[in-house]
Design a protein around this motif. Structure first.
Motif: not given
Length: 1218
Positions: A654-670
């Motif tokens: 199972p995927d058990d990673h944890v990440k902290n939220f970061e503001l995007p640094k690149k343009h985003m598609q939908l």
């Protein structure tokens, strides 16, 4: 065994990681003459790969000293850790014997050495040590065992200790470890009865120590400081003049923090030669003798030094000259201190009124029962401390993308607690804790959190709109003398200015001196009685220990377990599972692999939680080809073997990673934008995020740049901060409901009701007047008749004005909102439309969704700040457009019958289909909690998820838990304690209605379980019938969970069964057959005999005994067919259903039949329900129920009918029955 004398103190002997075990010798070695006989060795792996090189010095951690007089026997405890972090545990007993000239005892063997000058034997006593190493921390039990052994060793002459130690080791090696649960094992180690306790559950550690020891050594304030040091993963060293206390106290602190786990080196005893370990640069927890306190404090930097003997904490010198350990959050600390102070920690006070016990083992049993109860209270107190400190973490998690928003979590903490949380959040211990939360592990923390959850939090779990402080919260905040800022309920993103919050009262150096008026009511110790425990006595072991005697012991043990099982009530699955487990182990040791597998297979029916999957897998892999073939001839073992061997290939890690939220640094598609917004916690609903994307990209390329995203998120945060800082006067709060929240405030504007700020809640608009603060109601959203945006002339200018016409008032409300006018116009219209839809559809979720849309509009306008911002925000005006574009008013009959709607998919990213519904009535049971006694609605969603609602308030009782991963096909209440769930994966899952856990499975079906039924009219059904799509029908005894009868229908395709007149009616698609409960055919209704079009098949049927009728629906037909039970050969009557596309389900409610279907309403496909009168055989009502197909129906005591819809809507409607 380790020993030493004066001549060998300085010597060390190297040992391999393997120890040798001698085979039985034909004759005993008599003396030193001639070379010693070298036995043929047999390699035996040391438990846990323990390195024996360091063991002798740990047996004598203070060094070996010859004494001039006998000393008391002593015990101390070891924790040994391998390179992988796996721990084994040692218990060491030291005793002294007179020194003899000719013999020395070394490493468990007697050696002849040349005579040498030594101190006079008279008056010299040499220390010996016996160490038992175990995989489990049985500290008290092994201490008792060693105490019994020493009484025998002291009687031995001339160091003839080989045989007693071998016998002792053999006894211990034959005692199985008890499985998790209430069954403890008792073993007679004369003169004591030794109890080996089981762990409480598979997730908990073995607790065989006295948890109140640290509370006797330290004041509660110091206990909190030590817990804080451990949580912050400091470099910690315990000191004591008693070696035993070092390990016991350290282990108690580990138990206090369960289920959080220490991830670093844990060496509670350092021998004198190991003191350099404290120079390690990483985090650790170690223990030293008090004699080394000064040396360690001077030589090592940055250590937390804990003196157990004196009950104090100091810090060694560091580069910063001080170690900054912040305090535990104040209210949590005060509650913990009060609860600890109210504990009864002294057994003498408890037993002062009792007569002295004349039986040693009886007295020990009384003491053990008292200790068990105290341990339970201490565990609950410590666990409540952890829940109080970390409860709000869950509000800042995104489970789909496994994100924790640490910055946002910190902003909800009191300023005085920031330093505490900043240090704790950066630890490995907390990271592992986050993994468990994101995996939704139901451990002790999660269960305590659920049990102590407030009703408000339970209701908030159903809300899909961002949450704000309610009027009730604002009122409590105003009245609390010790104001801890209320947590911000909405989860959003980092990098913003801290919200201004009032400072906490200054921390006192001693929390004991702090005024605790604000939390005095919570200081009582939790009244949680310890769970009942049971004892099973291991049989005597006969010597000499040869193979025949060992086999006799195993035979006796298996027989005793079988006998104990015979005395149990059939439904006592808790103990039955433990006996199956133990007997399976015994059969393994006897080499009876098939019997062992059958016992382990029985754990599926009794308690799947203790199923030893790894052990069973190794057993199956070790079987010979003939044994494997024999096992596969038994159907239940064939399934077990295939599941065990196939599972590793099916289940990836199972995927058990944890990440902290970061503001995007690149343009985003939908797609990326949807993910980012969901991670932030602002909105989770995918369709809403799609509309937000359209709003932010109006008139430009369909992608969002990082700056726009950041601006949007800043606007969202600012609005949230303003809402948090709203402080309503008492006069205003008196006019609002306690659960109302202020979601939006205008700037100060002029209105025809006076000057002030317009406030929006989920229910109304009101004016917060300026000057002397006051309340003037503008309107509830329900009473609004018209909303217009216009302008009025003032001097030479036109001022944008919002006009609201209210049904109960003649005067139109006017507000000169100026630049805010267009936005407020959009927002009020959206809330008005949402409220109207909520009333029309009896669905409060429309208001919640409208609130979300309104807040997003506000953030979009603040983000774009351009002439086109209002047009962009109008893309989010979803319900207002829906109201104008589509006629949403439901038919009058539907509105009269519909009572309420609930959304089991609230908080999910997409709606989920409601596959099965089950209503269970409430039961008044003194043993139950009040909330457990209420009626419940069980809702099966996709992929085995089950959500439980409190049917008295329609609020969530239990958020979704899993029963497998396949689609659920059926559910039934087998008795007051269990709900059975039939799954597409061919398993019947049994849910305990009190613990809301699924720890039993019935695996006798070989294909999808399609239906479950119990006998109607029985309060306590004794049998449940189940069927599967391959035509198998099984009858189950509810108490024993055993199959009482089975038969196979040859046609297969079995979709549903009913019980009537002592016979089973089975729908197989091509026919409906009537069989006896033994499977003998009595009648058959064939599809081809009634329809010329043989391509159709039976979908569902119902029996109406009073009318003696059979009602059935067929695939591709928009009619319901009726047969007389007296003569199935007659042609059926037909009840046509207008504008019905397909029939999905049907149920009987009193004298009506409710049919769930998909049909047309005003030319649009909808989920429809047809209510047919059974006597007149006409459609009484046609209910427009859902936006998607009606997939399931169930009755609530014939008073209400509940319907569930497909994944396009995913809601449950509650209808009034006639």
């Amino acid at each position: 065994m380790t020993g030493a004398n004066c001549g060998t103190l300085g010597k060390t002997r190297r040992r391999s990681f393997r120890k040798k075990r001698e085979k039985p010798r034909p004759e005993q070695w008599k003396g030193p003459s001639g070379p010693p006989r070298v036995p043929e060795p047999e390699d035996v792996t040391v438990p846990g790969g323990v390195d024996l090189l360091a063991l002798p010095q740990l047996c004598f951690p203070g060094g070996v000293c010859v004494a001039t007089e006998p000393k008391e026997d002593r015990v101390h405890f070891l924790v040994l850790t391998d390179v992988c972090g796996n721990r084994t545990y040692g218990v060491v007993a030291q005793y002294y014997r007179p020194l003899h000239d000719e013999y020395c005892f070394y490493n468990g063997k007697t050696h002849w050495e040349p005579s040498r000058p030594v101190m006079g034997a008279a008056g010299c006593f040499v220390p010996f040590a016996v160490c038992v190493v175990s995989r489990f921390p049985y500290y008290n039990s092994l201490k008792d065992c060693l105490s019994c052994l020493l009484t025998h060793l002291k009687l031995c002459k001339d160091f003839e200790v080989d045989n007693p130690i071998k016998d002792f080791a053999a006894k211990l090696s034959l005692i199985p470890s008890p499985p998790p649960g209430p069954l403890h094992l008792v073993f007679n180690m004369k003169p004591l009865q030794i109890v080996f306790p089981a762990r409480a559950d598979p997730e908990s550690p073995v607790l065989d120590l006295d948890l109140h020891l640290p509370l006797l050594c330290f004041r509660p304030e110091k206990v909190l400081q030590i817990l804080t040091c451990i949580l912050m993963e400091q470099r910690i060293v315990f000191f004591s003049s008693d070696w035993a206390l070092l390990t016991l106290v350290a282990e108690c602190f580990m138990a206090y923090l369960h289920p959080l786990q220490w991830q670093h080196p844990f060496v509670p005893i350092l021998s004198d030669q190991m003191l350099d370990f404290v120079m390690a640069p990483t985090s650790f927890l170690m223990g030293c003798h008090l004699d080394h306190f000064e040396e360690v404090s001077k030589e090592a930097d940055g250590l937390v030094l804990i003196n157990i003997d004196h009950g104090n904490i100091t810090y060694s010198k560091s580069l910063n000259d001080s170690v900054d350990i912040p305090d535990v959050p104040l209210l949590a600390a005060q509650t913990f201190i009060q609860r600890v102070q109210s504990l009864q920690l002294h057994h003498e006070l408890h037993a002062s009124h009792l007569c002295s016990s004349t039986d040693l083992n009886e007295g020990r049993a009384h003491r053990r029962a008292w200790q068990q109860k105290l341990n339970c209270q201490i565990q609950q107190t410590a666990l409540q401390l952890l829940v109080s400190v970390f409860r709000d973490v869950k509000n800042h998690l995104n489970y789909e993308h496994r994100v924790f928003n640490s910055e946002e979590f910190l902003k909800t903490r009191a300023p005085g607690d920031h330093q505490f949380y900043k240090q704790v959040l950066d630890t490995y211990m907390f990271h592992s804790f986050l993994k468990a939360r994101l995996s939704r592990r139901m451990d002790a923390f999660a269960q305590m959190d659920l049990d102590t959850q407030s009703e408000e939090d339970r209701i908030n779990g159903m809300l899909i709109s961002p949450r704000r402080p309610t009027v009730e919260k604002i009122a409590s905040r105003k009245s609390s003398p010790l104001h801890v800022p209320h947590r911000r309920m909405v989860v959003s993103m980092p990098d913003l200015q801290d919200i201004a919050t009032p400072e906490l009262a200054p921390r006192n150096s001693s929390l004991r001196l702090t005024d605790t008026v604000g939390c005095r009511g919570s200081g009582a110790v939790l009244n949680v009685p310890p769970k009942s425990t049971y004892m099973f006595k291991i049989p005597e072991i006969h010597f000499p220990l040869v193979g025949q005697c060992v086999q006799a012991y195993y035979t006796d043990l298996a027989a005793l377990l079988t006998k104990a099982m015979g005395f149990l009530a059939p439904d006592n699955s808790l103990l039955l599972a433990r006996y199956f487990y133990l007997r399976g182990l015994v059969h393994l040791m006897q080499g009876q692999l098939l019997s062992a597998l059958l016992d382990f297979q029985n754990l599926y029916k009794t308690d799947i939680g203790i199923f030893p999957a790894d052990l069973v897998k190794r057993t199956v892999e070790s079987m010979s080809a003939p044994e494997r073939a024999q096992a596969e001839r038994a159907p239940e073992l064939m399934r077990l073997i295939s599941e065990i061997l196939d599972k590793p290939h099916e289940a990836s890690k199972p995927d058990d990673h944890v990440k902290n939220f970061e503001l995007p640094k690149k343009h985003m598609q939908l797609g990326d934008f949807v993910k980012r917004v969901q991670e932030s916690g602002i909105v989770r609903d995918t369709s809403t995020i799609h509309r937000l994307f359209e709003a932010l990209t109006v008139g430009q390329q369909k992608q969002i740049d990082p700056e726009t995203f950041k601006d949007f998120y800043n606007c969202w945060k600012e609005t949230e901060a303003e809402a948090q800082e709203v402080s309503l006067p008492w006069l205003v709060m008196e006019h609002l409901d306690k659960n109302e929240c202020v979601y939006k405030l205008s700037s100060s504007v002029k209105t025809n009701l006076g000057v002030g700020k317009i406030a929006m809640t989920q229910k109304r608009l009101f004016l917060l007047t300026e000057g002397r603060p006051g309340y003037v109601e503008i309107s509830t959203f329900r009473n609004i008749e018209e909303v217009r945006s216009t302008t009025i002339a003032f001097l030479l200018r036109r001022i944008p004005t919002l006009k609201i016409k209210v049904a109960s008032k003649k005067e139109v409300f006017e507000a000169n909102l100026k630049t805010e006018c267009d936005l407020w116009h959009l927002m009020v219209k959206e809330m008005w439309a949402g409220k109207k839809l909520a009333d029309d559809h009896k669905d409060p979720q429309y208001v919640q969704q409208a609130l979300t849309n309104v807040l997003l509009m506000d953030a979009v306008v603040g983000t774009l700040q351009s002439p086109g911002a209002i047009y962009a925000a109008s893309k989010l005006s979803y319900f207002d457009k829906m109201r104008h574009e589509l006629p949403m008013a439901l038919p009058e009959t539907t509105l009269e019958t519909l009572k309420h709607k609930i959304n089991p998919s609230a908080g999910e990213t997409l709606p989920q289909a409601v596959d099965v519904l089950l209503y269970t009535p409430g039961h008044l049971d003194p043993a139950e909690k009040v909330e457990d006694a209420r009626p419940k609605l069980w809702c099966a969603l996709s992929e085995g998820k089950v959500t439980v609602f409190d049917a008295s308030s329609w609020t969530v009782h239990q958020h979704s838990f899993k029963v497998g991963t396949a689609k659920v096909n059926c559910m039934v209440m087998a008795d007051q304690n269990q709900v059975w769930v039939g799954s597409e994966d061919s398993i019947i899952y049994i849910i305990n209605v009190h613990s809301m856990s699924c720890n039993k499975q019935l695996t006798d079906h070989r294909s999808s379980v399609t239906d479950l039924i119990v006998q109607d009219g029985q309060k306590a059904p004794s049998e449940v019938y189940s069927c599967s799509v391959d035509g198998t029908v099984l009858a189950w005894n509810v108490r024993t969970l055993r199959v009482t009868s089975r038969f196979q229908l040859p046609s297969g395709g079995l979709t549903s069964i009913r019980l009537h007149g002592g016979r089973l009616w089975c729908c197989t698609g091509n026919s409906i057959v009537v069989v006896t409960t033994s499977g003998f055919l009595r009648q058959e209704l064939k599809i081809e005999e009634n329809f010329t079009d043989t391509s159709t098949s039976f979908l569902a049927f119902q029996l109406l005994p009073e009318q003696e009728q059979l009602w059935a629906a067929c695939a591709g037909r928009s009619e319901v067919y009726l047969w007389s039970l007296k003569d199935l050969a007659q042609r059926p009557q037909r009840v046509p259903l207008e504008e019905c596309s397909e029939i999905i389900c049907m149920i009987r409610v009193k004298k009506q039949v409710w049919v769930g279907s998909r049909g047309l309403w005003q030319g649009t496909p909808k989920g429809k329900i047809y209510v047919i009168d059974a006597e007149s055989k006409t459609v009484e009502k046609e209910l427009v129920a859902h936006l998607d197909t009606v997939r399931t129906l169930c009755s609530a005591e014939d008073r209400y009918v509940l319907s569930g819809s497909g994944k396009e809507e995913g809601k449950i409607a509650i209808w009034k029955g006639e």
